[in-house]
Design an enzyme around this catalytic site. Structure first.
Site, mmCIF file in Angstrom:
data_model
loop_
_atom_site.group_PDB
_atom_site.id
_atom_site.type_symbol
_atom_site.label_atom_id
_atom_site.label_comp_id
_atom_site.label_asym_id
_atom_site.label_seq_id
_atom_site.Cartn_x
_atom_site.Cartn_y
_atom_site.Cartn_z
ATOM 1 N N GLU A 174 0.541 -1.475 0.063
ATOM 2 C CA GLU A 174 0.283 -0.144 0.715
ATOM 3 C C GLU A 174 0.671 1.506 -0.088
ATOM 4 O O GLU A 174 0.519 2.160 -0.700
ATOM 5 C CB GLU A 174 -0.143 -0.033 1.530
ATOM 6 N N ASN A 179 -7.500 1.025 0.381
ATOM 7 C CA ASN A 179 -5.560 0.111 1.084
ATOM 8 C C ASN A 179 -5.564 -0.570 0.145
ATOM 9 O O ASN A 179 -4.333 -0.512 -0.353
ATOM 10 C CB ASN A 179 -6.381 -0.314 1.907
ATOM 11 N N GLU A 220 -4.789 0.712 -3.440
ATOM 12 C CA GLU A 220 -3.015 1.379 -3.549
ATOM 13 C C GLU A 220 -2.007 0.013 -4.092
ATOM 14 O O GLU A 220 -1.667 -0.244 -4.655
ATOM 15 C CB GLU A 220 -2.620 1.925 -2.439
ATOM 16 N N ASP A 236 1.140 3.074 -2.748
ATOM 17 C CA ASP A 236 0.222 5.320 -2.719
ATOM 18 C C ASP A 236 1.603 6.038 -3.767
ATOM 19 O O ASP A 236 1.204 7.281 -3.965
ATOM 20 C CB ASP A 236 0.096 5.380 -1.381
#
EC number: 3.1.26.3
Lengths: 245, 245
Positions: free
Chosen positions: A61, A130, A133, A65
């Protein structure tokens, strides 16, 4: 022995299903599925690698991100040559907002893939974003920046990012179009004409008719989005008209 | 006419110098120098493109910041398989701290390239880091992610990023080494043996002798960094010894 073979078979067939479902979402063949397996492993499983490092999607994640932010930054930089640093930063926050990422993850039904020891209905709304990502992180790990970028364009930018809408200049193309139809005394009608229920990701297709003529079609993962997309297409197709009246 | 010709000549020779100096810093030939020109244009010039959009390094900085964050994220993800999301985030903040970026920009003397209407000595310390980020943005614009990544590895990660040092486990390899020399009654000596003053970027080379034997050499953009680098190399070369005693 037969028990072990059954377990192995069922696991490999499960992996096979995962692979196929994943490929549909990705639009390309994963090279190394282990990245994606990590992206869908919840910490509740307490999984560890050979060296004893915890394996779960939280690291993925972090990576995803960062990649998503960079890809959106590059997109905005290119697309909005008149936007200054502050503007670009603000637009990016809107695109990668928690709410938006949750929608994206939910649309792809990513939660279906999660391996977890706690019941899935106990996850909060953020699980969707989440996982979305983490999936981008896995794509980067598996195929590099180019594929991560391609995925973000196909799944985030092309279907959903509209600078004018983000700027708040246009709240909804559907309402814009309806307003114009009422003003110009035209009939309008949105028709859902297909719902491909047996695909991994549900899709809705919408035809927009104005005065009984089909002026736009669109396909998206919700009826609302498909209608908005069709309205946007019609809006741009009819723009000269709409501006004149 | 001759005035105009002189201006043109002087500008193109200036561009030529910029190109050559830039190539040394980049380690590759720029394809489209306009990206780099933007990266070194200060807002005080009030430059605009044909469409009236402001041209200055702030947009490039936004792009470079995002790329740098993503590249460092991917590096940490790979290098520290045992680090969780929080750890990776913390380590990244240390690497891309304002202070560190300012040092990096200053070492490369990027301020030399800035086109500005205000005197350069009136810029604050952050100009160095801002230009460093803008340069990364320009590399991405010119040659894409792969080259931006290569540049960050060569200019940030390889020379300066040391996970143990970042974790605070090792504050300075030089002090570690000196301590060991004193404990084991060995003489040590750092000798600066080269200062290539006519290069675009000043470099210092250091030889580290222990008991009159050269045990490590290093080259960096400051005497302090070169000494630290040589100490680190010696430390790893002598590690078994150091650990035993």
């Amino acid at each position: 022995m037969s028990v072990i073979r059954n377990i192995l078979n069922s696991r490999s067939s499960k992996d096979g299903n995962f692979f196929i479902a994943l490929q549909k979402i990705l639009g390309f063949k994963p090279k190394d599925i282990s990245h994606y397996q990590k992206a869908f492993t919840h910490r509740s499983l307490n999984q560890k690698d050979k060296l004893g490092n915890a394996v779960n999607f939280e690291r993925m994640e972090f990576l995803g991100d960062a990649m998503l932010s960079a890809i959106i930054a590059a997109y905005l930089f290119k697309t909005v040559p008149g936007g200054n640093e502050g503007y670009l930063t603000k637009m990016r926050s809107k695109i990668v907002s928690r709410k938006h990422l949750n929608e994206l993850g939910k649309d792809l039904n990513l939660i279906e893939f999660v391996q977890t020891n706690i019941p899935k209905d106990q996850f909060g709304a953020n699980i969707h974003g989440n996982l979305f990502e983490a999936l981008i992180g896995a794509i980067y790990g598996d195929r590099g920046y180019k594929y991560a970028k391609k995925f973000v364009y196909e799944r985030v930018i092309n279907p959903y990012v509209d600078i004018e809408q983000l700027e708040g200049k246009v709240i909804s193309y559907k309402s814009l179009l309806i307003e114009w139809c009422q003003k110009t005394k035209k009939t309008f009608n949105y028709e859902v004409y297909e719902d491909s229920g047996n695909e991994e990701v549900k899709h809705f297709a919408v035809k927009l008719r104005i005065d009984d003529r089909v002026v736009a079609k669109a396909r998206a993962t919700s009826k609302k989005k498909a209608e908005e997309q069709a309205s946007k297409r019609a809006y741009y197709a009819l723009q000269d008209k709409i501006d004149i009246e």
